[in-house]
Structure formats: structure tokens, C-alpha cells
Design an enzyme around this catalytic site. Structure first.
Site, mmCIF file in Angstrom:
data_model
loop_
_atom_site.group_PDB
_atom_site.id
_atom_site.type_symbol
_atom_site.label_atom_id
_atom_site.label_comp_id
_atom_site.label_asym_id
_atom_site.label_seq_id
_atom_site.Cartn_x
_atom_site.Cartn_y
_atom_site.Cartn_z
ATOM 1 N N TYR B 129 0.847 -1.181 0.000
ATOM 2 C CA TYR B 129 0.000 0.000 0.000
ATOM 3 C C TYR B 129 0.893 1.244 0.000
ATOM 4 O O TYR B 129 1.792 1.359 0.829
ATOM 5 C CB TYR B 129 -0.914 0.035 1.227
ATOM 6 N N GLN B 190 -10.655 0.116 0.504
ATOM 7 C CA GLN B 190 -11.025 -0.696 -0.668
ATOM 8 C C GLN B 190 -9.791 -1.250 -1.375
ATOM 9 O O GLN B 190 -9.824 -2.372 -1.901
ATOM 10 C CB GLN B 190 -11.928 0.096 -1.620
ATOM 11 N N ASN B 213 -3.605 5.900 6.084
ATOM 12 C CA ASN B 213 -4.377 6.657 7.072
ATOM 13 C C ASN B 213 -5.158 5.708 7.996
ATOM 14 O O ASN B 213 -4.965 4.491 7.953
ATOM 15 C CB ASN B 213 -5.310 7.646 6.360
ATOM 16 N N SER B 236 4.201 8.566 14.779
ATOM 17 C CA SER B 236 5.644 8.418 14.873
ATOM 18 C C SER B 236 6.192 9.090 16.137
ATOM 19 O O SER B 236 5.560 9.985 16.696
ATOM 20 C CB SER B 236 6.233 9.079 13.628
ATOM 21 N N GLN B 258 10.983 14.833 13.826
ATOM 22 C CA GLN B 258 9.825 13.970 14.086
ATOM 23 C C GLN B 258 8.546 14.790 14.152
ATOM 24 O O GLN B 258 7.503 14.397 13.621
ATOM 25 C CB GLN B 258 10.038 13.230 15.414
ATOM 26 N N HIS B 261 6.344 15.628 11.057
ATOM 27 C CA HIS B 261 5.565 14.608 10.340
ATOM 28 C C HIS B 261 4.070 14.846 10.463
ATOM 29 O O HIS B 261 3.324 14.772 9.491
ATOM 30 C CB HIS B 261 5.877 13.208 10.880
ATOM 31 N N GLU B 326 9.840 4.375 19.168
ATOM 32 C CA GLU B 326 10.125 3.935 17.806
ATOM 33 C C GLU B 326 11.587 4.248 17.444
ATOM 34 O O GLU B 326 12.305 3.395 16.946
ATOM 35 C CB GLU B 326 9.174 4.670 16.857
ATOM 36 N N HIS B 327 11.994 5.494 17.691
ATOM 37 C CA HIS B 327 13.373 5.920 17.417
ATOM 38 C C HIS B 327 14.017 6.400 18.706
ATOM 39 O O HIS B 327 13.443 7.226 19.404
ATOM 40 C CB HIS B 327 13.399 7.096 16.436
ATOM 41 N N ASP B 360 15.954 7.175 8.374
ATOM 42 C CA ASP B 360 14.731 7.280 7.578
ATOM 43 C C ASP B 360 15.002 7.001 6.105
ATOM 44 O O ASP B 360 14.137 6.490 5.396
ATOM 45 C CB ASP B 360 14.149 8.702 7.674
ATOM 46 N N GLU B 414 -4.296 -37.638 27.349
ATOM 47 C CA GLU B 414 -5.097 -36.520 26.844
ATOM 48 C C GLU B 414 -6.442 -36.967 26.285
ATOM 49 O O GLU B 414 -7.216 -36.139 25.792
ATOM 50 C CB GLU B 414 -4.306 -35.742 25.785
ATOM 51 N N HIS B 419 -4.878 -40.592 18.100
ATOM 52 C CA HIS B 419 -3.481 -40.163 18.107
ATOM 53 C C HIS B 419 -2.580 -41.329 18.519
ATOM 54 O O HIS B 419 -1.583 -41.631 17.863
ATOM 55 C CB HIS B 419 -3.279 -39.004 19.089
#
Lengths: 429, 429
Positions: B129, B190, B213, B236, B258, B261, B326-327, B360, B414, B419
């Protein structure tokens, strides 16, 4: 049970229908589960007391929140000697296999002078769901807990429902063998929620694994991202590829070892000999009445069983890959050509003397495997599910000088000036 | 921006509030997304035509379903020379790093004579995507597509919205560089649904990765299990640990890289010098007006920024692990002690000359990293996300004789007689 033949002009459509058939429960429990998760998140222990009283008829405050590790050790000590040895052998073999899954770290300096690498660390805490009642298997506890132990996870917290307060001594014994000390008498979606969010009594964990009913599975699905989870598990399945050199009774037993799990389980035979297919079908019918699990096995085989005849076994490879079965037995004289060609399967059992049940208990590889064609993209449970990787970079001034201008050019092109600035400022010195 | 000090008696509560603050969008899009997924599953291409017309004002039948690979190559050829070199350097470094992630297979015979192992195979098809508009970054395309290529995935299908038919030439150029030939002009939930379920025109894939998004993220979450997905991504974040030996301007630029963003991004500084903290705060305020992204950076810093003063930097380790950013930049003279002690971070940037922006773009490690404290249990995107592991077992008659009785004992315990039978029948010979 349905029978298909690759020679049938309608084969493609019938095989598509087999592949596409939904065996998973259609129960829409998602709204109920969402409500339970929200209650446990907001009300904590009070919600657990109420829901456990209601669903399990167990009063947590009066009857106990936890199972005493001493009770687990007593259960282990009380085991029949042969069974204890079997459990210990399983534990040792599963541990040995998973120890070789520990990932290696990387730490290098590349040609441009950049220190670059990745390192793995265990999560701090893992939660283990163990079902109550019929599906409470000690083998399953070992398969879920041992990889966490091998990963080096510091805290392992188990939740399990104890309907009417009743515990399963075999499961307690397995918990003692793995050394699980923190066991909570809560189950269902509320047990999963308690592990994910934490409550007053139960500290939250980072990863939740273990099998459960539709509510437990849906709770894990909804909490994916709040915590790590093992995978979305569906009904179990086996695909046996067998030539006519097998004893039909052996192959029938293999098919039934999956069918006896649940009416939604699926057992499929692919063979290159229609007469052998008849003999296996007859052996299945003959063996079912001998089983204590006859009713389940019958229903599973009748509803979901299939026998597919192909002109030669290598022609089965595309069918095997489409089915992407959880368990794939290659019960043929020389399994190598098929083994080399197949791409999608959770676990493969090679040759005539490797019934899938060996893998369920003590082969060594994990028996928590992708179901419902998910072997196309998913793997069995492993040590990696209890660890995470942190990448790292270190630039000397010289390395930054070499890489920096390209980073600035890309940042400018992407319209992110502070990105470029953070590099450019350092290039000026 | 808030300021905290470890010396403050109220620190624990204030830090808890910082850690627990939800920055993720509270939009409840799950019902709308579920409806879109169901429509695409049931109506296929017709649903894509309708939804793409409605959301992107692009008529698929009239304006084209796909982007021509020739257009991608033309976009690459049309790039400014410096930018093209930068993109090629990024591609080469990301490829080199990920090539070392290819996992090793195992195939051994253990002491009991059991052949045992695991092998990795790529998935057949991966879906990528790529967002339209402002968040369409060529670097992101490289970071998502290169691991799939390195894994050996045969088919790579990209979906991207082209609002009003407009494409982003930088993204097309990156697609040409990675060699993506199959690009569909559909986006949103979609687009994700089309990749997961397939439609008349678009064949289904096995794994879907890439940023998007809230609708795209929710679609991936709902389709987890139908396909593999990369992870649940949130806003982020960067955590910079810096001593007073740094130029405050450098650290301010890192925080802003950062913040620019998105207003939901978070930038946190931990330092052992209150005076240095003041200087960085002043530098942030001085730099913001210089940025084309000033409005976003200002909002992010004001809403989510934080500066934490600690008595010494090693005292920051538990805070760093709680934040599990994250960073993580360790902008100190000797990062080694902190680097050794920290357990939870998506990616770590070592020393004063490693601004996060290098990672990045072209450090090499993946920039798709766990956000929202998920570095406690999750890892960055890797080659492994496009592969799956199949375990295998092979018993000789002798190995089965050695293991079989224990398996039968466990199966009996069991309550799974088929088995046990599948093993026992083979022991009689």
C-alpha cells in the site's frame, strides 16, 4: 467425506469448493467480546470477579485467585511414572529444538564506515492462555510455554478457567515442569483482557499465546497491537499424501487422529491409487467405532473429510500448495521429490514412519501451527514470537559526511525540511 | 511541551501520564471499514469503481486501472541527477542490509535418529500500500518493497490512490527502481480489501504492508489472519537522550524532524543538564519558523513534546524502556553503556553524528518500526515478514520405536485414542 479425482472434468470447481469451504465457527462473538474487554479495562478485578462467577461458577475471592505452585508440583509428583517420563521426554525434546531457534545478533561496520546491526531481546512478560475442560492439554502448555522460556522471558503468567473450581492435574503437572509459578483462575475473553490491560492484581504482559475457544480467539484478535499475539487459530487439519505401499490402517489412523479433535477438523488424503483410496476409506469406517472419540471423528470425517485421487503424486504438488495445510504427511517410499517441491505447509512429516501425532507430542518442533491455509504466509509458534529485534546505526563524522548529502536531497524531495536540517547542521562542522 | 524532572516528587505520576497519553486518532472508523471490506469481497471490481470514483474522483474504467510501468521508468529517468543518485544509494544500502536478514534453514538428524529441521520460503505474493498525497514518500516505498524483493517474493502488487487521477512522480520513480510492474490506482480500505480478497482484475496476495491513514490501518487490522500484515502503526515518535556536550541546535533539529511529520507525532528529550534543556527548548522555538512544515511541527511540539531532566543519564534507562520509543537517539560522548542497558526501542541511533533522519532514508535498516510503545514486543519490518517457516520431522522405524511409547502414553492421558493408535499401529511391525 467427498471423493475427487483429478481426472474428473469438474475437478477444478470441486477442488475450489473444498479449498474455499469455511469450517470456522460463524458465531459472531465480536460485540460481546468487545464489551468484556472494555469492562475488564475499566473495572479491573471487579469485572473478573463478576464474569468468573457468572461463566465459570467460581468465586475468585472465596475460592482463590491463583493456583498454588505447590499444587502443581504435587500434581507432577503424583503422575504415573511412565506418563511422567513421557512428559519429561517431550519437555526435553521441545526445549532442545527451540534452543536452536535463538536468533543471532549483528554488529558490523560497513564499507562507508557506518556501524550497523540488529540485536534481539526477549519481551519482559508473556501471558499464556490454557483452556479449561476437554481441550486442556499438557502438550499444548509445553508447546506454548517452552519457547517463551527459551527466549529468556522473565515473567510467564498463565490464565486458565477452573469451572466450578475444578483444575486439571495434568495441566498443573506440565506447569510445574516448565516452572510456571503465576497461575490465575480466570479464563475466556476476560482472562485475555486481564493479561493485556492488567488489573489491580494481574500485571499486564507484552505477548499473549495459547489456544482457546471462539471468545478467546476473538479477544486476542481484538487486542492485537495492544499486545503481541501468536496467531489467529482456526480448526485443525491434516493432509496425508500416501502411495499404495502403505498399510491402509496406518493412513486411516492418521486421518482419524485429526478428525477426533473436533467436528470442524479436516482430514484429507491424496493418493495415486483409487483402490488404495477405497481401502483407506473402509479402514476409516472400521476404526471409528473403536474410538472413545467416535462421535467427533465420525462427524468431522463425514462433514469435512476428503479423498483425492491423482494420476501421479507429483501432480498433487499444486493441490498441496493450494491447501497449505497445517500438517502435511508425505507417507511415500521416497518423500524427497515431494518435500523439495512443496512450498506451503505448517509442518511436514516425512515417510511412512512419521505419524503426525509424534509432532503433536514430542518430535520437538512446535505443534502450534498456522491453520485455514495460513501456512501461505504464517509460521508455527517459535522463540521469535517472544523476542523483538532492535536495529541500530552509528555514524562517525566521516560516515555522516559520506551519507549526509543524499539524505538531505531525499528529505528536500519529500518536503521534510527538518529532516534535512538535522543532517545538514552536522555537515557544516 | 511539558517539562519533567526526575527530582520532582510528582515525577512518577506525571511520567505515567506521559507514557499513557493516547495520541492515536480516536476516529471510530471500524464500522465503515467493515462495510467497505464486505462490499469489495462481495462485489469485486464494481465496488472498486464506485468507491474510487467517490473517494478519489478517479474513474477507473475511463481513466485507467493501472499505472503503466513505462510511466514509472520515465519518472525515474526524469529525476534530477543528484536525487536519482540519492535514491539509488538508498536502494543499494537498504538492499545490502536486508540481504543479511535472510534466515538459515535447518536439517539435522538428532541423537535419537530423528530427522528434524525447518526451512523458510517466501510467500507467493505481497501487496504494497502506498498512500497518495502528502504522505507518499519514495523512501517508504523502498523500505516496504525491498524486503519483499530480498525475500524472493514472486509477485509484488502495489495499490495507491490517485486523487483526481494525479500521480506522484517520485513514487513512480521509486517503483521503477524496485521493479514494481503491477500498480493499481485504488486506495483506502477498498485498496487493501482488493489485495486481500482479490477481485476480478486484481489477484489476491498473501501479505499486505505499507503505511496509510486510519482507514487503511483499520482495514489491515480487520484483515489480519486473512492475510499477513506488517503491523498496527500509530503516530511516529523520537526519544533523544543527550548530554550537554551537544550543540543544542542539532538536538532541536532532531526533535523537529519527528514533530514535522504530523501533529500527533511525539518528540521527547531526556538530558542530565537543565541548562542544556533550556537551550534546546529555545533552539526548537527559534527553528520552527524556519520550516515550511512550521505549523505541523509547532502543533506536535506544543501538544506532545516533552523534556525530562534526570540527575545522570543511566538513571534514564527505566524511563527509556517504559517509553519503548520507535526511534531512540543516544547523542552522548560514549553511547555504549546506555546502548548496553536499554531493552526496548524500535531502532537506536548511536552518538552525536547519527541523526535519526539518516535511518529514515539510507542507513540501511528498515524505517518501518513499532510505534506507541509496541517496541516492547514488536520489531521493524524485515525479510521475515515476507517469508514463512515450515518445520519438518522424519522418523526411521528405529526412531519411531524409541519415541513412540511416550507419544502413546501422552495421547492416552489426553484422551485422544486415534493419536495413540496412529503411533501404536506402526510399533507393532
Amino acid at each position: 467425506m467427498i471423493r475427487l479425482s483429478l481426472a474428473d472434468p469438474a475437478f477444478a470447481a470441486r477442488f475450489d469448493a473444498l479449498v474455499g469451504a469455511r469450517r470456522e465457527s460463524a458465531d459472531d462473538v465480536s460485540r460481546d467480546v468487545a464489551a468484556i474487554l472494555a469492562r475488564v479495562r475499566d473495572e479491573g478485578d471487579a469485572a473478573l470477579i463478576d464474569l468468573t462467577g457468572r461463566f465459570d461458577r467460581h468465586d475468585l475471592d472465596a475460592g482463590g485467585w491463583r493456583i498454588d505452585p505447590a499444587d502443581c508440583r504435587a500434581a507432577l509428583d503424583g503422575l504415573d511414572r511412565e506418563l511422567r517420563r513421557a512428559l519429561e521426554l517431550a519437555h526435553a525434546r521441545i526445549t532442545a529444538y527451540h534452543e536452536k531457534q535463538r536468533p543471532a545478533d549483528r554488529d558490523e561496520v560497513d564499507a562507508m564506515g557506518v556501524r550497523i546491526g540488529a540485536r534481539w531481546r526477549p519481551v519482559d512478560a508473556a501471558g499464556l492462555y490454557v483452556p479449561g475442560g476437554r481441550a486442556a492439554y499438557p502438550s499444548s502448555l509445553l508447546m506454548n510455554a517452552v519457547p517463551a522460556r527459551v527466549a529468556g522471558v522473565g515473567r510467564l503468567a498463565m490464565v486458565t478457567p477452573t469451572p466450578d473450581g475444578v483444575v486439571n492435574p495434568l495441566v498443573l503437572a506440565a506447569a510445574a515442569l516448565v516452572g510456571i509459578e503465576e497461575i490465575w483462575r480466570v479464563g475466556g475473553a476476560q482472562g485475555v483482557a486481564a493479561l493485556a490491560y492488567g488489573t489491580g492484581r494481574i500485571a499486564p504482559v507484552d505477548v499473549i499465546v495459547g489456544p482457546g475457544n471462539a471468545w478467546v480467539a476473538e479477544a486476542k484478535r481484538q487486542l492485537y497491537g495492544v499486545v503481541g499475539i501468536d496467531m489467529v487459530a482456526g480448526p485443525s487439519e491434516i493432509l496425508v499424501v500416501a502411495d499404495s505401499g502403505n498399510d491402509p490402517d496406518w493412513i486411516a489412523a492418521d486421518l482419524l487422529s485429526q478428525a477426533e479433535h473436533d467436528p470442524t477438523s479436516q482430514s484429507i488424503l491424496i493418493t495415486d491409487d483409487a483402490g488404495f483410496a477405497d481401502r483407506v476409506a473402509a479402514a476409516v469406517d472400521a476404526q471409528i467405532p473403536l474410538l472413545a472419540t467416535a462421535a467427533t471423528a465420525r462427524e468431522s470425517w463425514d462433514r469435512n473429510g476428503a479423498i483425492i485421487v491423482v494420476p501421479d503424486l507429483m501432480a498433487a504438488v499444486p493441490l498441496i500448495d493450494r491447501l497449505a495445510a497445517e500438517h502435511l504427511e508425505l507417507a511415500v517410499a521416497d518423500p524427497e521429490p515431494l518435500f523439495a517441491a512443496v512450498r506451503h505447509a505448517g509442518s511436514i512429516f516425512l515417510g511412512r514412519h512419521t505419524p503426525e501425532a509424534i509432532g503433536d507430542y514430542l518430535g520437538g518442533p512446535n505443534h502450534v501451527l498456522p491453520t485455514g491455509r495460513r501456512a501461505r504466509f504464517a509460521s508455527g509458534l517459535s522463540v521469535l514470537d517472544f523476542m523483538k529485534r532492535t536495529s541500530f546505526l552509528g555514524c562517525s563524522p566521516g560516515a555522516l559526511a559520506a551519507l549526509g548529502p543524499a539524505a538531505v536531497a531525499l528529505a528536500d524531495a519529500e518536503g521534510l525540511p527538518a529532516h534535512g536540517r538535522s543532517v545538514a547542521l552536522r555537515l557544516d562542522r
